[in-house]
Design an enzyme around this catalytic site. Structure first.
Site, PDB file in Angstrom:
ATOM      1  N   HIS A   1      -4.342  82.301  10.282  1.00  0.00           N
ATOM      2  CA  HIS A   1      -2.533  82.309  10.834  1.00  0.00           C
ATOM      3  C   HIS A   1      -1.965  81.724  11.020  1.00  0.00           C
ATOM      4  CE1 HIS A   1      -0.585  84.613  14.736  1.00  0.00           C
ATOM      5  NE2 HIS A   1      -0.232  83.451  15.234  1.00  0.00           N
ATOM      6  N   GLU A   2      -1.589  80.618  10.837  1.00  0.00           N
ATOM      7  CA  GLU A   2      -0.500  79.114  10.943  1.00  0.00           C
ATOM      8  C   GLU A   2       0.167  79.480   9.485  1.00  0.00           C
ATOM      9  OE1 GLU A   2       0.827  78.627  13.583  1.00  0.00           O
ATOM     10  OE2 GLU A   2      -1.007  78.698  15.096  1.00  0.00           O
TER      11      GLU A   2
ATOM     12  N   HIS B   1       2.709  81.457   9.540  1.00  0.00           N
ATOM     13  CA  HIS B   1       4.290  81.565  10.393  1.00  0.00           C
ATOM     14  C   HIS B   1       4.305  79.479   9.242  1.00  0.00           C
ATOM     15  CE1 HIS B   1       3.442  83.118  13.891  1.00  0.00           C
ATOM     16  NE2 HIS B   1       2.857  82.200  14.426  1.00  0.00           N
TER      17      HIS B   1
ATOM     18  N   GLU C   1       5.735  86.361  13.952  1.00  0.00           N
ATOM     19  CA  GLU C   1       4.281  87.311  14.290  1.00  0.00           C
ATOM     20  C   GLU C   1       3.990  87.984  13.008  1.00  0.00           C
ATOM     21  OE1 GLU C   1       2.971  85.140  16.185  1.00  0.00           O
ATOM     22  OE2 GLU C   1       0.699  86.364  16.640  1.00  0.00           O
TER      23      GLU C   1
END
Lengths: 489, 489
Positions: free
Chosen positions: B254-255, B258, B284
């Site tokens: 997830h990170e 980003h 997101e």
């Protein structure tokens, strides 16, 4: 708010921003991804610009003119703010920019020249740096001594003439001591390989044994060990080499001395001009007394020997006496940062005399290497073998740090005075150190020196703490006694 | 220099200082010694003050009035600078200070209230935060919709009405899907203990498998995973729990989504207003498509199963299919950040409706807990058991983040559109993912979305990339297809 209060509120914010800039430097040496360098240069320039603008803000001048100090500490705050304001105001913005740009470039050229042993490649940019710093010195000196004006940034209220007198006393005795002990056989040298994680673990234990406050600091690895920050966030770095655990341990203890100074300053001065070490010399006095007078003593090394046996098993040194000798061996070496206690100050005197001559215009950059090599042979008794072991070894001149070197030896001189007084004040010192216990000693230093931060001028804080006018005799007496005994002279 | 050039030079320095402020936050969560917090608060306030002063500098207004954009990117730069300048200028300095002070205090009270399950202890300060943010919203809205004015900070060029329409489409289909699959038996769940160092090692490998550039980033541990920084220095954090390696791995992926967005922005925009992700929703969309559509796919989990077997040996899950099911289990849970793909958006809709009502004055803070618990039971099908699993679970409202929550679900909606287009554009996607190979997919996202940074408005960049007007259908179709197949509906 009064002018004084407004000035202090402004100074507090500036101090906070200065801490941020310092931590950016810490990050760069410890954590930053390698590809981030170009962006980091922009970031560093931006925060430097903010700090410069704050320090030269005419409003500070107005407040200074109107401010009345409420007490002794307030007067010292005003003195420090005024000193910084006057110095920054005297340097034209164009010159400051040219210095920043040129030294940034010079550092890269120096690193390349050192890697390729190419002095000639470094000289053109060094000439530029020398010329710019001389111009800056003239602007700062306002008719006074140019070198003194540069020195004042690192060691306020001290003159080059005073330092030269101190060094003139030291040099013959140190050269004589060096001649007497250099290359004499010692019982054993440290050999073998030492696990680097175990070195770091023991390093942290040594840091704690010297009172380093881990709740307000941390230990990481860096290529060149340093201490960074003031007040509640003072971080140190050390380095590891499997073949040389002493480098790791004594780098750590040295940086703990610096860090303890910053950690132990009176909390009333937090984020103010008084909330940091008063000078590089006094700073170095703390790092050196931790590292040498305490850390390399017979008593502490006796305890350290036991710790190393626990961490590494039998590493080939038979007993505490042999270990003490191994820690304190005086051997040939070219590199200042690796020098033993006897030869270290000879390195500094060499640099001090050469950089003073460069700033005075009595030595040209073209003649620097020859002057270095001649002086080295005279003082150390052996010849420089290559430029990276000679005039290219230190980064300082490439970044324009003229006036900085002598503070290292002043630190040793101050440490000598403090140690003489400390032994009187703490009669059980050796018993303590033999158990890895430094609380009485570091407590005395915290109370007599560290807590004052920038309150007193450098020589004054040493004089108050040691009860004597600072001079080189205590250091020389200590060195002669220690190394005569070690080498059975 | 032209007004445009002066403005851009000023904006570049501001962007550099903003990076420094961001890295200070990273340091606080990863490296800072615990005792440094009081000093850090001063430092953070000082850099925030510098940034605020720069953003409200009247000179910026003068430059904006005079500046002419040389091209499309220049016009977008001006748009972003104007947006920031206008927003900051509209909020009175006293209100900005009161918000900063109150939210700093509220965060501590919230943490304490959550730890002690004491909603009543949190409500008084939450009332203050709500009142201040409403006041700020009014100042920003200038007669327009208050909530839209707050939303604009996180998701420009989008309205709450538009979001509500999207969510109204989503809610019944998600509730129906949740009812169909919740608590149905799955083949196997992950059990056992997984070495945390091995989790971090595999995490870094997964990060690289998604194209995270370690030369311009690093992976550390933090209590709450986050990504920090733009351009050449974009760092991520993850967390480890011996019993829950999926949390570590999918937090990392997830990170990385980003971080990849920030790393892949056109270098021409480095340290400018366009040099960062255009909105929280688009941000997101990248983190979620990396984590879910790609990372939790049958193909990628098949490869991950093999990696986990290599790292941990036989961990009790028999084959790739069972592993895929274990990664995608839909189970009861109260915590948004731990929710599966089906229930996650229901969490967001709940918060969106409640915070919109709070800002409109249609819901009082005193009635918040009851409203939360009623809505939760209706949408999730089970009762909240304690406040830390209910209205006290998120930090957002305590720090005044009203208007932020919907961007999470918008991100999922955008990710749904992008994934539909991506499958068309990369026919070999599943074959790639089955080998842990994401280059074609991440390259497509970098080219279609990430490189543009702030050039296009959020919905515009998604529309250009996906070739469709952004809407919830692709996401809903994807979720229904995926979970119907998984649960054999």
């Amino acid at each position: 708010m009064s002018a004084f209060e407004q000035l202090m509120a402004h100074a507090r914010e500036t101090a906070a921003l200065d801490q941020i800039a310092g931590r950016l430097g810490w990050d760069q040496e410890t954590m930053m991804p390698r590809g981030a360098a170009p962006q980091r240069a922009e970031e560093s320039a931006a925060i430097a610009g903010v700090l410069h603008a704050r320090r030269t803000d005419p409003q500070v001048g107005d407040w200074l003119a109107a401010a009345a100090a409420p007490d002794e500490a307030g007067a010292a705050q005003l003195r420090e703010i005024r000193r910084s304001f006057d110095r920054t105001a005297r340097v034209p913005a164009d010159l400051a920019r040219a210095l920043a740009r040129t030294t940034a470039r010079a550092q890269g050229i120096w690193a390349e020249a050192r890697a390729t042993e190419d002095v000639a490649a470094f000289l053109p940019v060094l000439k530029e740096v020398v010329a710019l710093r001389r111009e800056e010195g003239q602007a700062l000196a306002q008719g006074g001594d140019l070198y003194d004006a540069l020195l004042e940034e690192y060691e306020p209220a001290t003159s080059a003439a005073q330092i030269a007198e101190t060094f003139d006393t030291m040099r013959p005795r140190l050269v004589a001591l060096r001649s007497a002990v250099l290359d004499r056989p010692m019982p054993q040298r440290l050999e073998g390989q030492f696990d680097e994680n175990a070195q770091m673990k023991l390093s942290r234990q040594l840091a704690r044994s010297f009172g380093y406050d881990m709740a307000h600091g941390r230990v990481d690895k860096a290529v060149h060990p340093f201490s960074s920050g003031s007040g509640l966030d003072v971080r140190i770095t050390t380095r590891t080499n499997p073949a040389d655990p002493f480098n790791c341990f004594y780098s750590t203890i040295h940086e703990v001395g610096h860090a303890a100074y910053e950690q132990n300053i009176d909390r009333a001065y937090l984020l103010t001009p008084l909330g940091r070490g008063v000078s590089m010399g006094v700073h170095e006095s703390q790092s050196r007394i931790y590292e040498n007078q305490l850390g390399r003593s017979r008593a502490y090394t006796g305890w350290l020997f036991g710790q190393m046996r626990e961490a590494f098993g039998d590493f080939g040194i038979a007993d505490q006496d042999a270990f003490y000798a191994a820690v304190n061996t005086v051997h040939r070496g070219y590199i200042r940062t690796e020098a033993d206690e006897v030869q270290y100050n000879l390195h500094i005197m060499l640099r001090f005399d050469l950089e003073r001559a460069l700033m005075a215009g009595d030595l040209t950059v073209d003649d620097l290497e020859a002057a270095w090599n001649d002086r080295f042979a005279a003082d150390f008794g052996y010849q420089v073998d290559k430029p990276s072991n000679g005039c290219l070894q230190d980064v300082h001149w490439s970044v324009g740090l003229f006036g900085y070197f002598p503070t290292y030896a002043l630190g040793n001189v101050y440490a000598g005075c403090l140690y003489q007084a400390l032994r009187q004040a703490v009669p059980g010192l050796e018993t303590d150190l033999a158990q890895g216990e430094t609380t009485a000693a570091t407590g005395w230093l915290a109370d007599r020196v560290q807590r004052h931060g920038g309150l007193y001028a450098p020589r004054e804080v040493i004089a108050r703490a040691s009860g004597m006018e600072p001079g080189p005799e205590p250091l020389l007496d200590y060195l002669e006694a220690k190394f005569s005994a070690l080498y059975g002279l």
